[in-house]
Write a protein that holds these residues in place. Sequence first.
Motif, mmCIF file in Angstrom:
data_model
loop_
_atom_site.group_PDB
_atom_site.id
_atom_site.type_symbol
_atom_site.label_atom_id
_atom_site.label_comp_id
_atom_site.label_asym_id
_atom_site.label_seq_id
_atom_site.Cartn_x
_atom_site.Cartn_y
_atom_site.Cartn_z
ATOM 1 N N ALA B 34 -32.701 87.317 -28.692
ATOM 2 C CA ALA B 34 -31.728 86.381 -28.063
ATOM 3 C C ALA B 34 -32.589 85.125 -27.642
ATOM 4 O O ALA B 34 -33.859 85.212 -27.544
ATOM 5 C CB ALA B 34 -31.367 87.027 -26.623
ATOM 6 N N ILE B 36 -32.620 82.306 -24.873
ATOM 7 C CA ILE B 36 -31.821 81.850 -23.807
ATOM 8 C C ILE B 36 -32.296 80.463 -23.173
ATOM 9 O O ILE B 36 -33.592 79.953 -23.594
ATOM 10 C CB ILE B 36 -31.726 82.731 -22.599
ATOM 11 C CG1 ILE B 36 -33.269 83.218 -22.028
ATOM 12 C CG2 ILE B 36 -31.272 84.143 -23.025
ATOM 13 C CD1 ILE B 36 -33.228 84.210 -20.785
ATOM 14 N N GLU B 86 -21.080 77.543 -32.401
ATOM 15 C CA GLU B 86 -20.763 77.290 -30.937
ATOM 16 C C GLU B 86 -19.306 76.559 -31.102
ATOM 17 O O GLU B 86 -18.990 75.711 -31.825
ATOM 18 C CB GLU B 86 -21.690 76.187 -30.218
ATOM 19 C CG GLU B 86 -21.336 75.940 -28.845
ATOM 20 C CD GLU B 86 -22.503 74.853 -28.210
ATOM 21 O OE1 GLU B 86 -23.062 74.175 -29.080
ATOM 22 O OE2 GLU B 86 -22.347 74.563 -26.993
ATOM 23 N N GLU B 161 -23.682 81.296 -28.524
ATOM 24 C CA GLU B 161 -22.452 81.312 -27.078
ATOM 25 C C GLU B 161 -21.271 82.166 -27.499
ATOM 26 O O GLU B 161 -20.138 81.523 -27.077
ATOM 27 C CB GLU B 161 -22.191 79.995 -26.680
ATOM 28 C CG GLU B 161 -23.354 79.006 -26.550
ATOM 29 C CD GLU B 161 -23.894 79.125 -24.976
ATOM 30 O OE1 GLU B 161 -23.365 79.824 -24.140
ATOM 31 O OE2 GLU B 161 -24.720 78.449 -24.675
ATOM 32 N N SER B 163 -19.828 84.160 -25.671
ATOM 33 C CA SER B 163 -19.132 84.551 -24.139
ATOM 34 C C SER B 163 -18.552 83.429 -23.870
ATOM 35 O O SER B 163 -18.001 83.411 -22.743
ATOM 36 C CB SER B 163 -19.993 85.138 -23.480
ATOM 37 O OG SER B 163 -21.041 84.138 -22.620
ATOM 38 N N LEU B 190 -29.236 85.923 -31.283
ATOM 39 C CA LEU B 190 -28.006 85.427 -30.185
ATOM 40 C C LEU B 190 -28.433 84.351 -29.264
ATOM 41 O O LEU B 190 -29.628 84.699 -28.637
ATOM 42 C CB LEU B 190 -27.633 86.865 -29.437
ATOM 43 C CG LEU B 190 -26.818 86.783 -28.225
ATOM 44 C CD1 LEU B 190 -25.579 86.541 -28.604
ATOM 45 C CD2 LEU B 190 -27.057 87.967 -27.427
ATOM 46 N N GLU B 192 -27.562 82.452 -26.025
ATOM 47 C CA GLU B 192 -26.542 82.403 -24.832
ATOM 48 C C GLU B 192 -26.974 81.735 -23.732
ATOM 49 O O GLU B 192 -28.239 81.586 -23.517
ATOM 50 C CB GLU B 192 -26.572 84.212 -24.533
ATOM 51 C CG GLU B 192 -25.445 84.871 -24.939
ATOM 52 C CD GLU B 192 -23.937 84.370 -24.589
ATOM 53 O OE1 GLU B 192 -23.826 83.634 -23.479
ATOM 54 O OE2 GLU B 192 -22.876 84.541 -25.131
ATOM 55 N N GLN B 193 -25.922 81.276 -22.881
ATOM 56 C CA GLN B 193 -26.199 80.682 -21.560
ATOM 57 C C GLN B 193 -26.197 82.087 -20.442
ATOM 58 O O GLN B 193 -26.747 81.801 -19.324
ATOM 59 C CB GLN B 193 -25.179 79.633 -21.248
ATOM 60 C CG GLN B 193 -25.436 78.451 -21.900
ATOM 61 C CD GLN B 193 -25.134 77.231 -20.938
ATOM 62 O OE1 GLN B 193 -25.459 76.824 -19.893
ATOM 63 N NE2 GLN B 193 -24.338 76.441 -21.752
ATOM 64 N N ASN B 194 -25.445 83.069 -20.817
ATOM 65 C CA ASN B 194 -25.191 84.046 -20.158
ATOM 66 C C ASN B 194 -26.384 85.002 -20.461
ATOM 67 O O ASN B 194 -26.317 85.944 -21.084
ATOM 68 C CB ASN B 194 -24.009 84.892 -20.674
ATOM 69 C CG ASN B 194 -23.590 86.043 -19.427
ATOM 70 O OD1 ASN B 194 -24.436 86.256 -18.687
ATOM 71 N ND2 ASN B 194 -22.053 86.407 -19.347
ATOM 72 N N LYS B 197 -26.559 89.167 -19.792
ATOM 73 C CA LYS B 197 -25.719 89.869 -20.500
ATOM 74 C C LYS B 197 -26.597 89.846 -21.929
ATOM 75 O O LYS B 197 -26.653 90.998 -22.356
ATOM 76 C CB LYS B 197 -24.389 88.955 -20.770
ATOM 77 C CG LYS B 197 -23.039 89.510 -20.200
ATOM 78 C CD LYS B 197 -22.974 90.879 -20.905
ATOM 79 C CE LYS B 197 -21.920 91.563 -20.005
ATOM 80 N NZ LYS B 197 -21.803 93.249 -20.292
ATOM 81 N N ALA B 198 -27.303 88.720 -22.454
ATOM 82 C CA ALA B 198 -27.939 88.500 -23.643
ATOM 83 C C ALA B 198 -29.458 89.514 -23.283
ATOM 84 O O ALA B 198 -29.524 90.143 -24.412
ATOM 85 C CB ALA B 198 -28.469 87.020 -23.934
#
Lengths: 293, 235
Positions: B34, B36, B86, B161, B163, B190, B192-194, B197-198
């Motif tokens: 990931a 992030i 994205e 992203e 999610s 991956l 992710e901003q989340n 979760k990532a």
Amino acid sequence: MQILQYLINGISIGAVYAIIALGYTMVYGIAKMLNFAHGDVIMVGAYISFCVTNYLGLPAIVSILAAMIVCTVLGIIIEALAYKPLRGTSSLAVLITAIGVSYFLQNAAQLIWGSAPKNFTSIVTFKPFSLAGGELVITGEVIITIVISVLIMVGLTLFTGKTRMGKAMRAVSEDRDAAQLMGINVNQTISMTFAIGSALAAVAGVLLCSTVPTLMPTTGSMPGIRAFTAAVIGGIGSIPGAMLGGILLGVIETFSKKYISTEFSDAIVFAVLILILLVKPAGLLGKQVQEKV
Amino acid sequence: MSTMLKIDDIHVYYGAIHAIKGVSFEVGEGEIVALIGANGAGKSTILKTVSGLMHPRSGSISFMDEQIAHMDAYKLLRHGLAHVPEGRRIFLQMTVQENLEMGAYIRKDVSKADLDMVFNYFPRLKERRKQIAGTLSGGEQQMLAMSRALMSHPKLMMLDEPSMGLAPILVDQIFDIIKQLHKDGTTILLVEQNASKALEIADRAYVLETGNITLSGTGVELARSDEVRKAYLGG
């Protein structure tokens, strides 16, 4: 009966505009550019056809095929030399270049074939037939033009709807980056679009000059602009839109020449364009696309 | 574990803006990695650079021991590298089925087995295959974007992203499917901003800040790290 006669003639010239408009609309949809040299490719097609029949004495069908081949190659070369290097730059640069290509083609034609008009011999040899006791005359050109334009539209619709290449074109038209991520070669797809558009322009050139037999280096320019208008009226990027816009424009032009004024026919055509765009800014069949910010 | 993707000191520019300032990282075969970081840190730019939509001014990128830093985007899918961009970027005016066909574009024909494979992951798409993609819900569009990428049988799938803009229950579903894809043999990169979760599903993760990698570690390590908790997990 007279009205019907003008309607038929209008549809026929409109069908020629429609074929030209299809080229505009496909190139716009996929390459996102206005190829203002498209009208001049028509003229080149007509000259090639003229030369093949008049100087080589070959049959009409051969002359059309020759015109299509030459224009296809010409379209691919124009795209590769003039437009491809500008991909990713401002659309204004591409537009100006297209206008430059247009003048280049006109001047090249003048150098090769001279500026004196040539008398184009119609490719249609069968006799017109009369209906309603001679009041309604349908020429062979009218029939051939309408039949060919319908075949082209059906062909293109099937091509873009059903074939792998055609779907790839739609994908590029919708989202160029996403299309690349699918493994679609965008440059090749754009080149292919120019090839198809230019081959159609050749057909349009032969049909146009079969109806209006004066052929000179500027022959393509006004029909090109009218066809562009037709593409915009129908909704640029839309294949049925180009067809509808072309026929509508041909009919309006013929009627205004007959019932209002020959001199003002273009003014009337463009006034209709403005009216339609006021009511439907995306054209009659165009999709309202939201610009991403 | 062998290295599948190796990014070595890449610098990427948007015109004069120096967006990625010497980033290096690796993705090993069979991993979930990931990236992030906050908005504008350069996460999407890195993915675009790997997939060939952008090119680095300097540095190298190798995928399965092949140099790809200056390869055209359309060639990369043939090497087994798929990018779910994205905002999904599905073809909104095409049907679900046609979108999937575009996903299989490089293989010239669409086999029933491939369609069954993606419908197995995303049963909802099967009911909607004739529907125009633009009429799908956000979650379904994300599913379609992932399915479309799966159609090419990628070795490495990059997800940007996934999610974004989805309701929490859908986010859980999408992440379950990512885990399933991984279990079935796809390597995952991956973005992710989340972050929570990532990090939960990632084997390893990197933290990106304004064009630089500032932290790296296993998903668990980073989830526990004070810096990450403060900046990305809400304390």
